[in-house]
Design an enzyme around this catalytic site. Structure first.
Site, PDB file in Angstrom:
ATOM      1  N   ASP A  37       0.792  -1.236   0.000  1.00 25.73           N
ATOM      2  CA  ASP A  37       0.000   0.000   0.000  1.00 25.73           C
ATOM      3  C   ASP A  37       0.819   1.279   0.000  1.00 25.73           C
ATOM      4  OD1 ASP A  37      -2.529   1.158  -0.238  1.00 25.73           O
ATOM      5  OD2 ASP A  37      -2.651   1.544   1.915  1.00 25.73           O
ATOM      6  N   ASP A  63     -12.386   1.796   5.495  1.00 28.33           N
ATOM      7  CA  ASP A  63     -11.324   1.946   4.505  1.00 28.33           C
ATOM      8  C   ASP A  63     -10.126   2.699   5.075  1.00 28.33           C
ATOM      9  OD1 ASP A  63     -12.660   0.736   2.289  1.00 28.33           O
ATOM     10  OD2 ASP A  63     -13.894   2.532   2.108  1.00 28.33           O
ATOM     11  N   ASP A 114      -4.015  -5.053  -4.918  1.00 29.73           N
ATOM     12  CA  ASP A 114      -3.155  -3.883  -5.184  1.00 29.73           C
ATOM     13  C   ASP A 114      -1.747  -4.216  -5.643  1.00 29.73           C
ATOM     14  OD1 ASP A 114      -5.240  -2.443  -4.114  1.00 29.73           O
ATOM     15  OD2 ASP A 114      -4.166  -1.781  -2.359  1.00 29.73           O
TER      16      ASP A 114
END
Length: 348
Positions: A134, A323, A172
């Site tokens: 991330d 989130d 991701d």
């Protein structure tokens, strides 16, 4: 996650929160082919929420009777709040992804797959522990290095064993290589780790693997197909789209089919957990992915999609988990009952 990258998440705390529950599930999970809440083998009497399994023919994935949503239903029920209990039950009664935490991968994977097997179902697992995860945003972290990741993955594989499991691999991870968020010096290692993960998991007799491929609002099939090949898509069962995002199912189908045509016709799964009202279009576009208001649950999980290229609609992101600490939300992955209620109210 994603900051300005039109991304989608904040989920990491979810996996850690269920470690203890995972080890106890064999004693409290549903069994047999009981269909629907309160059906035979639903676990009624063993937990206040009385969460059962969905019909196996259309939804073979295991419903966790002790997940965050089920616990919230139990709290509302005990408080006499039947209205909100009914709303959150819309989430609790569906199978959702179980995100494997960083510390006890073998025990967690074993606990989930054993509980699913006991219920006559298959576990839906999400692996999200790639190094440099991330890009330092809300869900930053991951394994310390490549060797740590390989060791962690081996624990997951041993925990799954020969039991049935569907794995969504590293949301991701490929996309952050494509968009430049992950520094160049880590690219070669990440491709090697992803390819190795696909190959290791596919040695398990009952495991299907779907490599994450982003969403329709973030890069195009032309930009993705070569990186996916380098990450091992050829050996995987397919790819996953819209994980933790809000793109509609129809838009996601179109995106997935165009990408499939570039990776040998591979099938795909779509995360429909929060896409009932499509993406948020108000406010700062760079923050549209983070706890957007006015969203809704999407199609319920099923393998009966009516489309030969779409293997399943899945709730990979766990509805009701934050989130990140934006729009008043708690940290990424924490349960947020107010947001769960909003998603449920936005449904039909």
């Amino acid at each position: 996650m994603y900051g300005s990258h039109n991304g989608r998440f904040g989920i990491w705390g979810a996996g850690v929160a269920v470690i203890g529950a995972a080890l106890l599930l064999a004693g409290c999970s549903s069994s047999g082919d009981g269909d629907g809440d309160g059906g035979q083998g639903s676990g009624a009497g063993k937990n206040p929420a009385a969460i059962g399994q969905q019909p196996k023919g259309t939804d073979p994935y295991w419903v966790n009777p002790d997940g965050n949503a089920a616990r919230q239903v139990a709290r509302y029920t005990e408080d006499g709040n039947g209205k909100d209990a009914g709303l959150v039950r819309r989430i609790a009664r569906q199978p959702v992804g179980e995100w494997i935490g960083p510390d006890n991968p073998e025990a967690e994977a074993k606990g989930f797959t054993q509980a699913a097997q006991k219920a006559g179902r298959e576990a839906l697992l999400v692996l999200y522990n790639i190094p440099h995860r991330d890009c330092g945003q809300f869900s930053k972290g991951g394994a310390a290095d490549g060797n740590a990741y390989r060791s962690w993955l081996e624990g997951v594989a041993k925990g799954i064993g020969d039991r049935g499991a569907t794995v969504v691999l590293e949301p991701d991870a490929v996309l952050h290589l494509v968009d430049g968020c992950t520094p160049q010096e880590f690219h070669e290692e990440r491709y090697d780790l992803l390819k190795g993960a696909v190959e290791r998991l596919k040695k398990l007799p009952g495991t299907k693997v779907y490599l994450d491929a982003g969403n329709a609002g973030w890069h195009t099939p032309d930009a993705l197909f070569q990186p996916l090949r380098q990450a091992g898509i050829d050996a995987a069962d397919g790819f996953a789209v819209n994980v933790s995002n809000f793109q509609t199912t129809e838009v996601s189908k179109d995106f997935g089919k165009r990408l499939s045509a570039k990776v040998g016709g591979k099938p795909f799964v779509i995360d429909t957990s929060r896409n009932g009202n499509g993406p948020h279009t108000g406010g700062d576009p760079a923050k549209s992915w983070c706890n957007p208001p006015g969203r809704a649950l999407g199609e319920t999980p099923t393998t009966s999609t009516g489309d030969e290229l779409v293997d399943a609609y899945l709730w990979i992101k766990r509805p009701g988990e934050s989130d990140g600490d934006c729009r008043g939300g708690p940290k990424a992955g924490d349960w947020w009952p107010e947001y769960a209620l909003g998603l449920a109210r936005g449904t039909g």
